[in-house]
Design an enzyme around this catalytic site. Structure first.
Site, PDB file in Angstrom:
ATOM      1  N   HIS A  66       0.878  -1.395   0.046  1.00 23.07           N
ATOM      2  CA  HIS A  66       0.087  -0.025   0.060  1.00 23.07           C
ATOM      3  C   HIS A  66       0.780   1.114   0.026  1.00 23.07           C
ATOM      4  O   HIS A  66       1.784   1.466   0.932  1.00 23.07           O
ATOM      5  CB  HIS A  66      -0.895  -0.115   1.219  1.00 23.07           C
ATOM      6  CG  HIS A  66      -2.005  -1.175   1.186  1.00 23.07           C
ATOM      7  ND1 HIS A  66      -3.188  -1.067   0.395  1.00 23.07           N
ATOM      8  CD2 HIS A  66      -2.000  -2.353   1.649  1.00 23.07           C
ATOM      9  CE1 HIS A  66      -3.725  -2.059   0.971  1.00 23.07           C
ATOM     10  NE2 HIS A  66      -3.029  -2.942   1.356  1.00 23.07           N
ATOM     11  N   LEU A  67       0.755   1.957  -1.056  1.00 21.87           N
ATOM     12  CA  LEU A  67       1.866   3.287  -1.223  1.00 21.87           C
ATOM     13  C   LEU A  67       0.968   4.563  -0.900  1.00 21.87           C
ATOM     14  O   LEU A  67       1.584   5.677  -0.734  1.00 21.87           O
ATOM     15  CB  LEU A  67       2.356   3.206  -2.539  1.00 21.87           C
ATOM     16  CG  LEU A  67       3.227   2.180  -2.957  1.00 21.87           C
ATOM     17  CD1 LEU A  67       3.876   2.685  -4.192  1.00 21.87           C
ATOM     18  CD2 LEU A  67       4.546   2.343  -1.725  1.00 21.87           C
ATOM     19  N   ASN A  98      -6.504   0.408  -3.365  1.00 16.71           N
ATOM     20  CA  ASN A  98      -7.466   1.227  -2.275  1.00 16.71           C
ATOM     21  C   ASN A  98      -6.780   2.773  -2.071  1.00 16.71           C
ATOM     22  O   ASN A  98      -6.758   3.027  -0.720  1.00 16.71           O
ATOM     23  CB  ASN A  98      -7.688   0.560  -0.893  1.00 16.71           C
ATOM     24  CG  ASN A  98      -6.506   0.113  -0.239  1.00 16.71           C
ATOM     25  OD1 ASN A  98      -5.364   0.271  -0.598  1.00 16.71           O
ATOM     26  ND2 ASN A  98      -6.681  -0.151   1.254  1.00 16.71           N
ATOM     27  N   ASN A 285      -5.239  -6.411   9.555  1.00 12.67           N
ATOM     28  CA  ASN A 285      -6.338  -7.023   9.025  1.00 12.67           C
ATOM     29  C   ASN A 285      -5.886  -8.069   7.927  1.00 12.67           C
ATOM     30  O   ASN A 285      -5.379  -7.665   6.844  1.00 12.67           O
ATOM     31  CB  ASN A 285      -7.544  -6.305   8.323  1.00 12.67           C
ATOM     32  CG  ASN A 285      -8.988  -6.859   8.084  1.00 12.67           C
ATOM     33  OD1 ASN A 285      -9.045  -8.210   8.589  1.00 12.67           O
ATOM     34  ND2 ASN A 285      -9.575  -6.215   7.611  1.00 12.67           N
ATOM     35  N   ASP A 312       2.057  -6.852   2.443  1.00 16.87           N
ATOM     36  CA  ASP A 312       0.896  -6.067   2.840  1.00 16.87           C
ATOM     37  C   ASP A 312       1.295  -4.715   3.827  1.00 16.87           C
ATOM     38  O   ASP A 312       0.685  -4.371   4.775  1.00 16.87           O
ATOM     39  CB  ASP A 312      -0.368  -6.984   3.884  1.00 16.87           C
ATOM     40  CG  ASP A 312      -1.523  -6.147   3.985  1.00 16.87           C
ATOM     41  OD1 ASP A 312      -1.536  -5.135   3.320  1.00 16.87           O
ATOM     42  OD2 ASP A 312      -2.150  -6.781   4.519  1.00 16.87           O
ATOM     43  N   HIS A 316       0.621   4.158   7.994  1.00 16.14           N
ATOM     44  CA  HIS A 316      -0.530   4.689   8.646  1.00 16.14           C
ATOM     45  C   HIS A 316       0.189   6.061   9.561  1.00 16.14           C
ATOM     46  O   HIS A 316       1.073   5.843  10.107  1.00 16.14           O
ATOM     47  CB  HIS A 316      -1.487   4.087   9.576  1.00 16.14           C
ATOM     48  CG  HIS A 316      -2.444   3.118   8.889  1.00 16.14           C
ATOM     49  ND1 HIS A 316      -3.257   3.504   8.375  1.00 16.14           N
ATOM     50  CD2 HIS A 316      -2.223   1.873   8.744  1.00 16.14           C
ATOM     51  CE1 HIS A 316      -3.956   2.786   7.638  1.00 16.14           C
ATOM     52  NE2 HIS A 316      -3.519   1.321   7.905  1.00 16.14           N
TER      53      HIS A 316
HETATM   54 ZN    ZN Z   1      -6.084  -7.267   2.636  1.00 15.75          ZN
END
Ligand code: ZN
Lengths: 441, 310
Positions: A66-67, A98, A285, A312, A316
């Site tokens: 996730h970037l 996302n 998650n 993953d 944050h």
């Molecule tokens: Zn996931």
């Protein structure tokens, strides 16, 4: 794009894939020669890198990163995430959809691709959303994303499950046209809703945290492998976290169903007991599971039931983690520590060799994403996307030293053995012992 | 003792000491002038992120009777919505020079987290579905007044156990005081992992209230929310009342000496019948009045320390 020429480089005495000492010559961003040939072929002006005691792997590929850009540039940007990836030994990452806006059109996919090229530390391949806005209702423009410059092949609503069986079936069928794959975040939202944040069991009962039962993952994995069988399509299971899911995947593979699966470093090594103090650093998650599950995941990685390790990596901002546990954001950092975790947990105790690491962290993820210039063998002609590993280097993880803009690092304070020493993207050094080197101009 | 976060952090001795001090605090309630100088000059913040008139007023009165400056703050609508973290919110308040923060929060674990961020004493006044230690202490106080020492006394805790913070604190507290405990609920309202939990902590689990009732010295009925029906936890209110409610019929079959407790607020006609709630053996009103005394004792133990009681 301006091309800078990279001077030729001779890597001397590296342990190639952990299987024997070789010299490797890199010219013009490719592997020019391997073995005794390498020294003979080296043109004048070739630099030498003494790599005795280091292991040479094809550059690591992360199928699940996730970037945060576009939308949450305070948590991570394509540039900062790319730097973290290079520092972690990666040469390519697949950036999850996302973001805000969601990567559900060709335009946004190309934007992410271009941001990655501009940063120049790793190849950034956008993952396309399966459904518009990740809403789980209508298919996104899967074909247009594939036809774009970004050549999207991996589609995922990650963060959410594609839980409508008919829509999942259509997505699987549709991507067959261009050999795409759907990566599923398996979480039945009726069995584990958005508040579910602790593995359901005695601990969740005692802590009074909403339970995330293993079966909420397993029923979706079971359904999806049946849908993959029915459609004859490729399905990939993201972040498998339970022993039951492993059983289903093992069964499906025996049936010849085209399913691949990933496990994260944190589900391999960390367990639910870390939640006892309600520290949101450990909120992820799917949630951290009991030790029994982690042991099954380790075994499944070693025996090939689980195909790959994916980070993953989920940065944050501080203010999104410093809430009460149930209100804090899900996710942890992973790019810079993944190799060290796999090395410490699997290689050092002799449960996997470095050739296996090359398979689960480079070759197989590149194959799942159909990347032609990543995850290749260390053979003449292959692109020089390479990672040199120092298998004996010990270090204590310090979250302050991260290249990521975020600090939600569950490994902080832990000692890991085995670290990336040098990362090369098309023959150019992008990171050396955790320090990153200027991106492509 | 600096914080009261969980009954798990207290020894049996500390629990007994709090209950014993509460006895002398209880006497203050009968005086004309209900005031002790013990906490003069101390500032206590009631920081309630979730409504609870009963618990908040109980702590507020306890603080005032001990001469502390007590201030009520509601945290609703702060933090998340404004983009401010819980940590920032409590640090801001703590920076004003506070000796104690009494925290009620809808999220399990919030007081534990806050205790790591600030320097003042933290009292958990109920966190999500985790714990409600002051309630468990006042329940134990009431039971002890009615039954004497609780060693080997048998207490049944009945109702929506999954969502009850009172359950978790009471289980720990009663077990530490040596009582035998049986928890009773339909399987859908049992906390997950209850079997291994019961084995580890030495209590019993039953789905059959009628089988348990004849053996108890006390039965503690927990509130069951009617909304649980829409969550599929049980079919109808009628079925729940018949199967797990303390009905008039069951009241008649309780052992003669056994008492009834309920932390409130009660659903008359669902988990408890009106005649059970109002019976002479019902401790419901005792529990409320004991609440102030027990909370005075808690404030005393955390802020005043040994030897300062007046
Ligand atoms: Zn996931």
């Amino acid at each position: 794009m301006k091309r800078t020429t990279t001077p030729p480089l001779l890597i001397r005495g590296a342990d190639v894939l952990g299987e024997g000492t070789q010299d490797v010559l890199l010219v013009d961003g490719r592997i020019a020669a391997v073995g005794t040939q390498a020294r003979d072929d080296a043109p004048t002006g070739t630099g030498t890198l003494h790599a005795e005691g280091l292991v040479l792997l094809p550059g690591l590929v992360d199928l699940h990163t996730h970037l945060r850009e576009p939308g949450r540039e305070d948590a991570e940007t394509v540039e900062s995430g790319s730097q973290a990836a290079a520092a972690g030994g990666f040469t390519a990452v697949l950036a999850m959809a996302n973001t805000s806006p969601v990567t559900d059109t060709a335009e946004i996919a190309e934007t992410v691709l271009d941001l990655g090229r501009r940063a120049g530390y790793v190849d950034v391949h956008p993952v396309g959303a399966v459904t518009k806005g990740l809403a789980g209702e209508e298919l996104a423009e899967l074909g247009l994303m594939h036809r774009s410059r970004a050549r999207v092949t991996v589609f995922s609503d990650d963060g959410r499950c594609v839980h409508d069986a008919r829509l999942m079936r259509r997505a699987l069928e549709y991507v067959k046209a261009f050999d795409g794959v759907v990566s599923q975040h398996a979480q039945d939202p009726r069995l584990a809703d958005g508040t579910a944040c602790c593995h359901e069991g005695e601990l969740s009962g005692r802590l009074g945290l909403p339970g995330w039962p293993a079966v909420a993952e397993e029923v979706v994995v079971a359904r999806d492998v049946m849908l993959a069988r029915h459609t004859g399509s490729r399905v990939h299971i993201a972040h498998v976290s339970t022993a039951g899911s492993v059983e289903v995947v093992r069964w499906a593979k025996k049936q010849g169903i085209d399913v691949t699966a990933e496990v994260t470093p944190h589900h391999l090594m960390l367990t639910q007991d870390l939640l006892a103090g309600y520290d949101p650093t450990f909120k992820v998650n799917p949630p951290l599971r009991p030790t029994e599950d982690a042991l099954v995941l380790q075994e499944a990685l070693a025996d090939g039931t689980i195909d790959i390790v994916a980070t993953d990596h989920a940065p944050h901002a501080r203010q999104d983690k410093e809430h009460a546990f149930v209100d804090a954001a899900f996710g942890m950092l992973g790019l810079e520590t993944a190799l060290g975790v796999v090395s410490t947990l699997m290689v050092q105790p002799g449960r996997m060799g470095w050739a296996d690491v090359a398979r689960v962290m480079s070759t197989a993820p590149a194959r799942i994403a159909r990347l032609s210039t990543q995850g290749q063998g260390i053979t003449p002609g292959a692109p020089a996307n390479l990672t040199l590993v120092d298998p004996t280097r010990k270090g204590t993880v310090d979250r302050a030293l991260s290249k990521s803009l975020s600090r939600n690092n569950p490994w902080h304070g832990r000692e890991l053995v085995g670290a990336p020493h040098l990362t090369l993207l098309r023959g150019r050094v992008t990171a050396r012992e955790g320090l990153v080197w200027g991106g492509e101009a | 003792m600096k914080h009261l976060l969980s009954i798990a952090d207290l020894s049996a001795q500390e629990i007994t000491s709090i209950l014993d001090t509460a006895v002398s605090m209880h006497e203050v309630q009968d005086r004309d002038v209900k005031k002790l100088p013990t906490l003069r000059g101390r500032t206590i913040i009631n920081f309630f992120f979730e409504d609870s008139t009963r618990t908040r007023s109980s702590f507020e009165i306890a603080g005032k009777w001990m001469s502390a400056d007590t201030i009520n703050l509601t945290g609703k609508g702060t933090s998340v919505s404004k983009g401010e973290s819980l940590r920032d919110t409590v640090l801001t308040i703590a920076a004003m020079g506070v000796d104690m923060m009494i925290v009620r929060h809808p999220a399990s674990g919030a007081p534990q987290q806050i205790a790591q961020w600030v320097d003042c004493s933290i009292v958990n006044a109920g966190d999500g579905t985790h714990e409600h230690p002051s309630q468990a202490l006042l329940d134990a106080y009431s039971l002890r007044r009615a039954l004497g020492e609780l060693t080997d006394r048998h207490v049944a805790i009945v109702g929506d156990l999954t969502h009850s913070r009172v359950l978790r604190s009471n289980l720990l507290c009663l077990r530490k005081l040596g009582a035998a405990v049986t928890v009773v609920a339909p399987p859908t309202l049992m906390p997950s992992g209850i079997a291994s939990w019961a084995a580890a902590d030495g209590f019993a689990v039953s789905y059959d209230l009628d089988a348990v009732l004849p053996t108890v010295d006390a039965v503690m009925m927990l509130r069951v929310q009617r909304e649980r029906m829409s969550g599929g936890y049980f079919p109808t209110a009628k079925e729940y009342a018949v199967t797990y409610g303390l009905t008039s019929g069951r009241l008649a079959r309780l052992p003669a000496h056994a008492v009834i407790a309920h932390p409130g607020p009660m659903n008359r006609g669902l988990e408890i019948s009106a005649d059970a709630a109002d019976a002479a053996r019902s401790l419901v009103l005792d529990q409320v009045s004991a609440g102030v005394a027990v909370r005075m004792s808690i404030l005393y133990h955390l802020l005043a320390g040994e030897g300062n009681a007046q």
